[in-house]
Design an enzyme around this catalytic site. Structure first.
Site, PDB file in Angstrom:
ATOM      1  CG  ASP A 153      -1.736   1.159   1.441  1.00 39.52           C
ATOM      2  OD1 ASP A 153      -1.922   1.908   0.464  1.00 39.52           O
ATOM      3  OD2 ASP A 153      -2.227   1.365   2.566  1.00 39.52           O
ATOM      4  CG  ASP A 177      -3.637   4.973  -1.849  1.00 45.00           C
ATOM      5  OD1 ASP A 177      -3.038   3.923  -1.586  1.00 45.00           O
ATOM      6  OD2 ASP A 177      -4.537   5.447  -1.140  1.00 45.00           O
TER       7      ASP A 177
END
Ligand SMILES: *[C@@H]1O[C@H](CO)[C@@H](O)[C@H](O)[C@H]1NC(C)=O
Ligand SMILES: *[C@@H]1O[C@H](CO)[C@@H](O)[C@H](O)[C@H]1NC(C)=O
Length: 439
Positions: free
Chosen positions: A144, A325
């Site tokens: 992530d 992201d």
């Protein structure tokens, strides 16, 4: 055939990592060779995306839960003044040259790498294997770029997803006994203990990497994967630890101080994370790079400046800060920017929830092309990837992958719906993000 961009960091200049507990390399794997490692991702439910059972509302709910959790953590840290870990790059982490210049010249140098694929879950969540402990226990991780903590569920966590980590079966586990806890606006919680462990992806490993071992969680802590590895900056690490990737970079253990993502489309195999490398087999053309903003010790996310979103090549929103992201499935825009974008698309309707816009699924090939402008170039999203799927089962309306964030903060949260079109290079050595047309 995998090629790497290589820019060797100088060994021997290494300072200890600037974290609560400094991570040290795994001795058995320590040698003079900087390393790179490929993690293949799995795209398990991707076929469902094209079917009527795929539910974009679930994807949005998960994204929003995560975004809220993340914002709450950052808010809390800023309020309590705990945002004190700064980005401190050692000489080994700096890459003063354009890595592309060096790619071909260095290609023949012997490197350690291995393929370790990522699972693609509905083009909405990608995860791969990570090893933790001694002997190594394999767990599944969502990598992530929108957070900075390493979080792994233990066998004690009833509401977590496996494969679980069992500290009692590891000789290298050490705990600080410092509690780690998060509570979110929706009432969900995850609690555990700050600990350290040997953490590796294949041969790329570090000892004493700080992480949070989760022992108790309310329902739905993460997803089909077990844990989470944050690849953003230490300023936002709730554990206040330097992330694993940044520790490797700061200690000069990577071939190049980058992590690169290939996220496959429509459930195809071949998704991967390249740690310390760029896999030229996964894109065409040359990557274009954009400097991080602010690009200094305050860096939180992988933020770059965007001139705005485009429709058929024309700018239709104001300028935005784009947070790239990998842990977010869709693309979130301030309501005003999302409204401005969709105003151009024929046949689009605002959904009752105020967050989505929809169009007849039959029109997906004729709604036009949505893109994002970076550095004066337009990066279009493949139209099929802009389609987030049927609004609900049986509906002939499909949702667009751009969703309102509900906040006029000038931030575009750019997730997997963009990264499936664009191979994405997170270049810590040069504090920039690069994109190239994904294969
Ligand atoms: C699991 O989650 C449910 C629902 O949030 C909660 O009621 C329960 O207490 C949790 N179980 C544990 C062991 O924490
Ligand atoms: C980083 O840059 C921003 C924007 O230019 C500035 O406001 C901030 O003070 C800088 N922080 C550091 C630590 O240099």
């Amino acid at each position: 055939m995998v090629h790497f961009s290589l820019l060797s960091a100088t060994a021997g200049l290494l300072a200890a990592a600037s974290s609560l507990v400094s991570a040290t390399p795994v001795p058995s794997q320590q040698n003079d060779q900087p390393r790179a490692r490929i993690v293949p991702f799995v795209n398990k439910h991707a076929v469902a995306r094209r079917s009527e059972s795929y539910n974009p509302a679930d994807v949005v709910a998960r994204d929003l839960h995560r975004i809220r959790r993340r914002n709450e953590i950052v808010d809390r840290m800023e309020r309590s003044g705990t945002e004190r870990v700064k980005v401190k790059r050692t000489a080994a982490a700096l890459e003063p040259y354009d890595i592309n210049t060096f790619r071909k010249a260095r290609m023949n140098k012997r490197q350690t790498y291995a393929a370790d694929p990522l699972v693609n879950n509905g083009d909405a969540l990608y995860y791969g294997n990570m090893e933790i402990g001694t002997p190594a226990q394999v767990t599944t991780i969502n990598f992530d770029t929108g957070s900075s903590d390493l979080i792994v569920p233990s066998v004690d966590c009833k509401n977590c997803t496996g494969p679980f980590f069992d500290p009692s079966k590891s000789t290298s586990f050490a705990t600080t006994n410092q509690p780690f806890g998060t509570a979110f606006g929706d009432g969900s919680t995850a609690n555990g203990v700050l600990s350290t462990e040997t953490v590796a992806i294949g041969s790329l490993g570090l000892q004493n990497q700080p992480f949070a071992v989760i022992t108790q969680a309310s329902v739905g802590f993460d997803g089909p994967n077990a844990g989470l590895m944050g690849l953003a900056f230490p300023t936002i690490a709730q554990t206040q630890a330097t992330p694993w990737f940044i520790n490797l970079a700061n200690q000069g253990l990577l071939s190049s101080n980058v992590v690169s993502f290939y996220l496959s489309r429509q459930g195809a195999d071949g998704s991967e994370l390249c740690v310390g490398c760029i896999d030229t087999a996964k894109f065409t053309g040359e990557p274009q790079y954009f400097p991080l903003t602010p690009g200094n010790a305050s860096q939180k996310y992988w933020d770059i400046a965007s001139q705005g979103f485009t429709y058929n090549g024309n700018l239709v929103t104001q300028t935005l800060t784009a947070t790239i992201d990998s842990g977010t499935s869709l693309i979130y825009l301030p309501p005003s920017a999302a409204t401005a974008l969709y105003a151009n698309i024929p046949g689009v309707q605002a959904a009752a929830d105020g967050a989505h816009w929809t169009f007849p699924c039959a029109n997906v090939d004729s709604i036009g092309t949505i893109g994002i402008a970076f550095g004066g170039s337009v990066f279009n999203i493949i139209p099929a990837q802009f389609n987030a799927g049927h609004l609900e089962q049986g509906s002939d309306q499909c949702a667009g992958a751009v969703v309102s964030s509900g906040t006029e903060d000038g931030v575009a949260l750019v997730g997997d719906a963009f990264m499936t079109t664009w191979y994405s290079i997170f270049d810590y050595g040069n504090m920039r993000v690069g994109f190239a047309q994904a294969a």
